[in-house]
Scaffold this active site. Structure first.
Site, short mmCIF file in Angstrom:
data_model
loop_
_atom_site.label_atom_id
_atom_site.label_comp_id
_atom_site.label_asym_id
_atom_site.label_seq_id
_atom_site.Cartn_x
_atom_site.Cartn_y
_atom_site.Cartn_z
N GLY A 65 0.84 -1.19 0.00
CA GLY A 65 0.00 0.00 0.00
C GLY A 65 0.87 1.24 0.00
N LYS A 66 0.31 2.35 -0.40
CA LYS A 66 1.02 3.63 -0.38
C LYS A 66 0.03 4.75 -0.11
CE LYS A 66 5.47 3.10 -1.21
NZ LYS A 66 6.53 3.71 -0.40
N GLY A 67 0.53 5.88 0.30
CA GLY A 67 -0.34 7.02 0.54
C GLY A 67 0.46 8.29 0.63
#
Length: 470
Positions: free
Chosen positions: A130-132
Site C-alpha cells: 500500500g502507499k499514501g
C-alpha cells in the site's frame, strides 16, 4: 488496469508484464492473477483542510492506495468523501510509506504501491502492499502548521488503517516529526496505543536502525552482487569508486555504510544540483550534510561553506560527472537515470547499478543496462523492489517487536536485516537463472526479471489460496 494519464504506473506495469513473459509462457493460468493484481482494491482520495499560523484555512489532497482486503463500509467512505486506493494484502496487512510532496498524484502512488506489493513479498515477511500521501509540502512550514495538517490528515485516514489492516510508514517528506504527530492524532481518535505506524520514536515503539535500514540494506544487497560479478571492486577497497545521487535519508546512510566498509563515495546531489568530491567524502562530511538537510539547506550552500575541496554542478545529476565509476546507487526519485545517462555510466566502466530509489531508472536506461549485461560486459542492474527492500523489512521487524512488546538491540535488528537482504538476493538469483528469458552460461541473470517473477509468484500463490483467482 491503467487509467488515462498514468505514465509512472504504466511504466511499472509494463516492466512487470514484460518480465513475466517467460514465466507466463510456462504457467499460462497465472495470467488471471496478473489481471487481478494490477487493479487496486480501493483508492482513497480526500480533502485535508488545515489552519496555517495566520489562522487562514489551507487545503491539500490526501491519498491512500492499497489492495485486496476488507475495510470500512462504503457508507463510512462517503462520510469521509474519500476514494480509497488499497492494493494487495494477500501476504499481510497493507504496508507502505506516506509521501508528503507537491508532486504526489495517483499515478505515482499507484506505481509505488504496485512496486511495494512485490518488494514486500521479497522480504519474506507478512506484509501486503500500500502507499499514501499528500501534495502537502512540509518544507518551510512551522511545527504548528505541520501538526495541524497531520491531525486533519489522520482524521480522514484513521478509519482505513490499523495494526492488522494497514500500517503506513514514513517516506519522502514524512520524518520522525510527522510520524509522531500522526501517531498522536490516531491515538486520540481511537483511544488505543497500537502499532499502526512504523518509523516511531525509539522510546515509544520504534526500532533501532529503522532510519538507516534502506541505505544499509541496499549495501548488504550490493555486496552479494559484487561478490558474484566483480569481487575485485569490493566495497572494502578504497580504490572502489561509488556514485550516489540524492542527499536525503537513504543516500546519507548508504554513503555512511560504504565509507564504513572502506570504499570511496565521490558524488551526492539534491534537487538543485550535484556535488563531486574528487578525494571522496568523509564520514564527517556526510553527517554535516545530514544536519544541513534537517534544516532544509541546499548542497550549493554547503559547498560554498566548505571551500575548494568540492565541486558543485548546478542543475546536474552525478552520472556523467566522473571519468570512472565502479558502482552506481541512485537514491533520489523515480526515473532519475535516463537512457543517455545510462550510456554515459557504461562508458565509465560501471559494474553494479542498484536502486536505492523506487524505479530510479527510466525504461530506456534499464534497456541499456540489461543489454550490456547480456553482452557479457559485467554490468549488473538491480531494481529498487529488490535492492531497497531493507527499509520496509525493518518496518516489518518493528511491527514484530511491537506485537511481542519487546525491543531488540541494534545488533539483533541489523543481523536480521542482513539475513533478509541475503535471502532476497538469493531468491532473485535463483529465479533469474530460471526465468531470465535466455540460456545462461557466463551471463549474469537479470535481477529485474527475477525480482518481478519471485515477488509475483508469492503474491499470486497466496491470492489463489485465498480464492481471489481460480
Amino acid at each position: 488496469m491503467v487509467l488515462p494519464v498514468e505514465p509512472e504506473f504504466k511504466q511499472a506495469l509494463n516492466e512487470l508484464t514484460q518480465s513475466l513473459q517467460p514465466f507466463l509462457a510456462a504457467n499460462p493460468q497465472c495470467q488471471k492473477a496478473l489481471d487481478i493484481v494490477q487493479v487496486p482494491k480501493r483508492v482513497l482520495q480526500f480533502c485535508v483542510i488545515w489552519e496555517d499560523d495566520k489562522g487562514v484555512p489551507q487545503v491539500n489532497q490526501g491519498f491512500r492506495v492499497q489492495v485486496h482486503s476488507k475495510f470500512s463500509s462504503d457508507r463510512e467512505d462517503q462520510k469521509c468523501l474519500t476514494l480509497l486506493h488499497q492494493y494487495n494484502s494477500a501476504l499481510g496487512p497493507y504496508k507502505g510509506g506516506l509521501h508528503l510532496h507537491p508532486s504526489i498524484n495517483l499515478s505515482i502512488l499507484k506505481f509505488l504501491r504496485f512496486e511495494q506489493t512485490f518488494k514486500n513479498a521479497l522480504t519474506g515477511l507478512s506484509m501486503g502492499g500500500g502507499k499514501g500521501g499528500s501534495d502537502f509540502d512540509p518544507k518551510g512550514k512551522s511545527d504548528s502548521e505541520i501538526r495541524h495538517f497531520c491531525t486533519s490528515f489522520m482524521g480522514k485516514l484513521f478509519r482505513h488503517i490499523g495494526q492488522d489492516t494497514g500500517v503506513p510508514a514514513g517516506n519522502i517528506g514524512t520524518g520522525a516529526r510527522e510520524i509522531g504527530f500522526l501517531f498522536g492524532a490516531y491515538k486520540k481518535l481511537r483511544n488505543e496505543f497500537v502499532s499502526m505506524l512504523t518509523g516511531k520514536g525509539l522510546h515509544w515503539g520504534g526500532s533501532f536502525i529503522r532510519p538507516e535500514a534502506t541505505g544499509y540494506g541496499l549495501i548488504y544487497f550490493v555486496e552479494h552482487m559484487i561478490a558474484k560479478s566483480c569481487p575485485k571492486f569490493s566495497l572494502t577497497l578504497p580504490s572502489t569508486i561509488v556514485a550516489i545521487s540524492s542527499s536525503g535519508n537513504v543516500s546519507q546512510f548508504t554513503a555512511l555504510k560504504v565509507l564504513e566498509l572502506g570504499a570511496t563515495v565521490k558524488t551526492l546531489s539534491d534537487s538543485k544540483g550535484a556535488v563531486v568530491a574528487p578525494e571522496g567524502f568523509t564520514k564527517e562530511d556526510i553527517l554535516s550534510i545530514g544536519q544541513l538537510k534537517l534544516k532544509g539547506g541546499s548542497l550549493e550552500s554547503w559547498v560554498a561553506e566548505q571551500g575548494s575541496h568540492f565541486i558543485y554542478h548546478a542543475g546536474k545529476c552525478p552520472w556523467a560527472l566522473l571519468p570512472v565509476i565502479h558502482h552506481t546507487l541512485p537514491g533520489a526519485t523515480q526515473n532519475e537515470v535516463s537512457g543517455e545517462e545510462a550510456k554515459a555510466l557504461i562508458a565509465t566502466s560501471v559494474h553494479v547499478i542498484a536502486e536505492g530509489s523506487n524505479m530510479g531508472c527510466t525504461e530506456e536506461a534499464v534497456v541499456v543496462f540489461e543489454k550490456a549485461c547480456k553482452a557479457g560486459k559485467c554490468v549488473w542492474y538491480a531494481p529498487g523492489k529488490a535492492s531497497n527492500c531493507g527499509g520496509v523489512a525493518v518496518s516489518g521487524l518493528e511491527m514484530a517487536q511491537n506485537s511481542q512488546r519487546l525491543a531488540w538491540t541494534t545488533e539483533e535488528v541489523d543481523g536480521k536485516l542482513k539475513i533478509i537482504m541475503a535471502e532476497a538476493y538469493a531468491q532473485c538469483l535463483n529465479t533469474g537463472t530460471k526465468y531470465s528469458g535466455e540460456e545462461l552460461t557466463d551471463v549474469l541473470p537479470s535481477l529485474l526479471a527475477s525480482a518481478n517473477v519471485a515477488g509475483f509468484i508469492k503474491v499470486a500463490d497466496a491470492m489463489k489460496e485465498h480464492g481471489d483467482w481460480w
